[in-house]
Scaffold this motif. Sequence first.
Motif, PDB file in Angstrom:
ATOM      1  N   GLN A   9       0.800  -1.423  -0.008  1.00 24.14           N
ATOM      2  CA  GLN A   9      -0.014  -0.232   0.025  1.00 24.14           C
ATOM      3  C   GLN A   9       1.039   1.233  -0.020  1.00 24.14           C
ATOM      4  O   GLN A   9       0.556   2.318   0.739  1.00 24.14           O
ATOM      5  CB  GLN A   9      -1.127  -0.179   1.129  1.00 24.14           C
ATOM      6  CG  GLN A   9      -2.064  -1.225   1.078  1.00 24.14           C
ATOM      7  CD  GLN A   9      -2.730  -1.313   2.188  1.00 24.14           C
ATOM      8  OE1 GLN A   9      -3.128  -0.504   3.214  1.00 24.14           O
ATOM      9  NE2 GLN A   9      -3.817  -2.338   2.118  1.00 24.14           N
ATOM     10  N   SER A  13       3.154  -0.346  -4.890  1.00 27.27           N
ATOM     11  CA  SER A  13       2.343  -1.021  -5.198  1.00 27.27           C
ATOM     12  C   SER A  13       1.867  -1.241  -6.695  1.00 27.27           C
ATOM     13  O   SER A  13       1.706  -2.142  -7.570  1.00 27.27           O
ATOM     14  CB  SER A  13       1.122  -0.934  -4.708  1.00 27.27           C
ATOM     15  OG  SER A  13       1.207  -0.929  -3.216  1.00 27.27           O
ATOM     16  N   TRP A 165      -5.197   6.150  -4.675  1.00 27.20           N
ATOM     17  CA  TRP A 165      -5.044   6.633  -3.199  1.00 27.20           C
ATOM     18  C   TRP A 165      -5.433   8.220  -2.764  1.00 27.20           C
ATOM     19  O   TRP A 165      -5.124   8.557  -1.666  1.00 27.20           O
ATOM     20  CB  TRP A 165      -3.498   6.259  -2.912  1.00 27.20           C
ATOM     21  CG  TRP A 165      -2.468   6.740  -3.820  1.00 27.20           C
ATOM     22  CD1 TRP A 165      -1.884   6.061  -4.786  1.00 27.20           C
ATOM     23  CD2 TRP A 165      -1.853   7.873  -3.917  1.00 27.20           C
ATOM     24  NE1 TRP A 165      -0.901   6.753  -5.558  1.00 27.20           N
ATOM     25  CE2 TRP A 165      -0.496   7.763  -4.933  1.00 27.20           C
ATOM     26  CE3 TRP A 165      -1.831   9.086  -3.098  1.00 27.20           C
ATOM     27  CZ2 TRP A 165       0.074   8.799  -5.017  1.00 27.20           C
ATOM     28  CZ3 TRP A 165      -0.767   9.925  -3.324  1.00 27.20           C
ATOM     29  CH2 TRP A 165       0.237   9.922  -4.430  1.00 27.20           C
ATOM     30  N   MET A 193      -4.224  -5.561  -4.622  1.00 25.84           N
ATOM     31  CA  MET A 193      -4.854  -5.276  -3.402  1.00 25.84           C
ATOM     32  C   MET A 193      -4.630  -6.643  -2.689  1.00 25.84           C
ATOM     33  O   MET A 193      -4.431  -6.524  -1.658  1.00 25.84           O
ATOM     34  CB  MET A 193      -6.275  -4.918  -3.671  1.00 25.84           C
ATOM     35  CG  MET A 193      -6.456  -3.420  -4.275  1.00 25.84           C
ATOM     36  SD  MET A 193      -8.251  -2.954  -4.510  1.00 25.84           S
ATOM     37  CE  MET A 193      -8.884  -3.111  -2.532  1.00 25.84           C
ATOM     38  N   ASP A 196      -1.114  -7.172  -1.455  1.00 25.96           N
ATOM     39  CA  ASP A 196      -0.521  -6.392  -0.333  1.00 25.96           C
ATOM     40  C   ASP A 196      -1.416  -6.609   0.753  1.00 25.96           C
ATOM     41  O   ASP A 196      -0.919  -6.574   1.876  1.00 25.96           O
ATOM     42  CB  ASP A 196      -1.078  -4.831  -0.633  1.00 25.96           C
ATOM     43  CG  ASP A 196       0.077  -4.105  -1.855  1.00 25.96           C
ATOM     44  OD1 ASP A 196       0.988  -4.627  -1.956  1.00 25.96           O
ATOM     45  OD2 ASP A 196      -0.170  -3.109  -2.240  1.00 25.96           O
ATOM     46  N   ARG A 197      -2.619  -7.049   1.005  1.00 25.68           N
ATOM     47  CA  ARG A 197      -3.365  -7.577   1.969  1.00 25.68           C
ATOM     48  C   ARG A 197      -2.588  -8.605   2.568  1.00 25.68           C
ATOM     49  O   ARG A 197      -2.395  -8.740   3.820  1.00 25.68           O
ATOM     50  CB  ARG A 197      -4.594  -7.742   1.854  1.00 25.68           C
ATOM     51  CG  ARG A 197      -5.697  -6.324   1.885  1.00 25.68           C
ATOM     52  CD  ARG A 197      -7.111  -6.897   1.896  1.00 25.68           C
ATOM     53  NE  ARG A 197      -7.643  -7.798   0.885  1.00 25.68           N
ATOM     54  CZ  ARG A 197      -8.081  -7.412  -0.003  1.00 25.68           C
ATOM     55  NH1 ARG A 197      -8.528  -5.979  -0.170  1.00 25.68           N
ATOM     56  NH2 ARG A 197      -8.807  -8.127  -1.049  1.00 25.68           N
TER      57      ARG A 197
END
Length: 202
Positions: A9, A13, A165, A193, A196-197
């Motif tokens: 994030q 990314s 963002w 996403m 990254d999570r």
Amino acid sequence: MLTLYHSPQTRSSRIIRLLIELGVLDQVDVRIVTVTRQDGSGGADPSNPHPEGKVPLLVHDGVELWESNAIIVYLTDLFAEKGLGRRIGDKDRGTYLSWLAWYGNIVEPVLVFTAAGLNHPYLDATFRGAPEVAARLTAQLEKTPYLMGSEFSAADLLVASPYTWMPQATPDVQVVRDWIERCESRLSARQTMEFDRAHMPG
């Protein structure tokens, strides 16, 4: 060997997303590092060789590359057969490079200065402002659905990235909003996403 120093994030990314679009994420050693974040969390990571403690940093066979637009040029040249960049010799190679440079030289500074509420004649003369950025995007997107024509490219990936963002910075122009939606509806956006999570520290 390719190694990417990445913090979830963050601006890096978009390099993860590019690697996904290129279909080569599994060929890269992604090393998760901490960075200092705006909320005061995180901090410089001694395992990160970036001279400023930032991300992204790409290392290829011992050679370090930093700054997103430089890394994007390098990767789209390295994997030119994927068609996300423009090869040396292509007639629109210069246009491709210009969009990438415009992002780093104009778009991001303008968005940051605007968000910070900074205003000064030197800034206006050097970078112009958000209306000029919106006008430049609008002029192109009224002609073509993507910055380089009819197909999504790494130029779209980079230039659209800050609006994910900083959605409040999105120009109130329908063709620009439609372009961002087209970019963000691609599978790579969701996959980034999810990546990254899965790699958030703690």
